[in-house]
Design an enzyme around this catalytic site. Sequence first.
Site, PDB file in Angstrom:
ATOM      1  N   ILE A  81      68.434  26.450  45.559  1.00 31.70           N
ATOM      2  CA  ILE A  81      68.277  25.383  46.547  1.00 31.70           C
ATOM      3  C   ILE A  81      69.637  24.717  46.668  1.00 31.70           C
ATOM      4  CG2 ILE A  81      67.436  23.763  44.781  1.00 31.70           C
ATOM      5  CD1 ILE A  81      65.784  22.384  46.926  1.00 31.70           C
ATOM      6  N   SER A  82      70.110  24.522  47.872  1.00 26.59           N
ATOM      7  CA  SER A  82      71.494  24.082  48.109  1.00 26.59           C
ATOM      8  C   SER A  82      71.740  22.646  47.665  1.00 26.59           C
ATOM      9  CB  SER A  82      71.825  24.196  49.599  1.00 26.59           C
ATOM     10  OG  SER A  82      71.745  25.532  50.038  1.00 26.59           O
ATOM     11  N   HIS A  83      73.032  22.328  47.450  1.00 29.68           N
ATOM     12  CA  HIS A  83      73.441  20.947  47.195  1.00 29.68           C
ATOM     13  C   HIS A  83      72.921  20.064  48.330  1.00 29.68           C
ATOM     14  CE1 HIS A  83      76.410  23.031  44.719  1.00 29.68           C
ATOM     15  NE2 HIS A  83      76.752  21.883  44.166  1.00 29.68           N
TER      16      HIS A  83
END
Length: 234
Positions: A81-83
Amino acid sequence: MQQNPDQRIQFEICRQYDGVGMTSPRKRQKLITQLQAQGALKTTKVADVMNMIPRHLFVDPAFSHRSYEDCALPIGHEQTISHPSTVAIMTEWLLSDANNPVRKVLEIGTGSGYQTAILSALCDKVYTVERIPDLSRQAQEKLQQLQAGNVEFFTADGHWGLPGYAPFDAIISAASPETLPYELVEQLKIGGRLVMPIGSHPQHLYGFIRHQDRLEQVALGDVSFVPMRKGVAQ
C-alpha cells in the site's frame, strides 16, 4: 457519465470503521496535518477525503499500528500500500485542472483498494484493474464494507487498460512500467490526465496531459513502486 452521488463513499459509513489508539481519527488527522505541512496535500477536497477514509481497514492487521505513518506497508503477494504522501500527490495532480473535471477514472493496480476508495469518494465512476485475483477480491470486500457503489473491478493485465470503457477523464497507475504504455494514453480523452511511475531503478513519477496534437509531460518527483508485470497472476 453522471452517477448518483450516494454511490460514492460517504463519511457516515467510514466513521463506523474508526479505530482507537494508533488507528484512531486523531492519528489520521495528525497524518493529514503532516502531509499539508509537507505540501503533499494542497486542497481541502482531497485532504477531507483522505481524512475520511480509514486507511487501517486496508492494511494487514499485523501492521495496523503503522496505518497513519507516511510509509508503504506490505499487503501480500509482494505488493504494498503506497505512502500516503504519494497517494496525495498523485490524487491532487490528477484532479488539479478545474476546467476538466474527473468524473470517470481508470485505476491500474487496485492493490489494497485504498487509492480506489479515495477515487470513489472524489469521482463519479471508478474502473479498477488488478492482475492478482486475491488482491482484487480482498479490495472488493473492503469497498463493499464502505458501500462504494461506483466502482467496477476487473482482473486483467493493466498494460492494456480497458479500451472497451474508454475514453477516461483520467488514469492513475500504482505500478511502474519500464516505458510509457501508449495503449493507456490512447484511452484518455483530449484534455485527460495520466499519472504513473516509470522506470525501475530509479523510478520517477510523471503526469501526462493528452492534447489534440501532443502529449505534455510533467515531472512529479522520485518514487518507489512495484513493477508493472504483464499477464494475470495464477
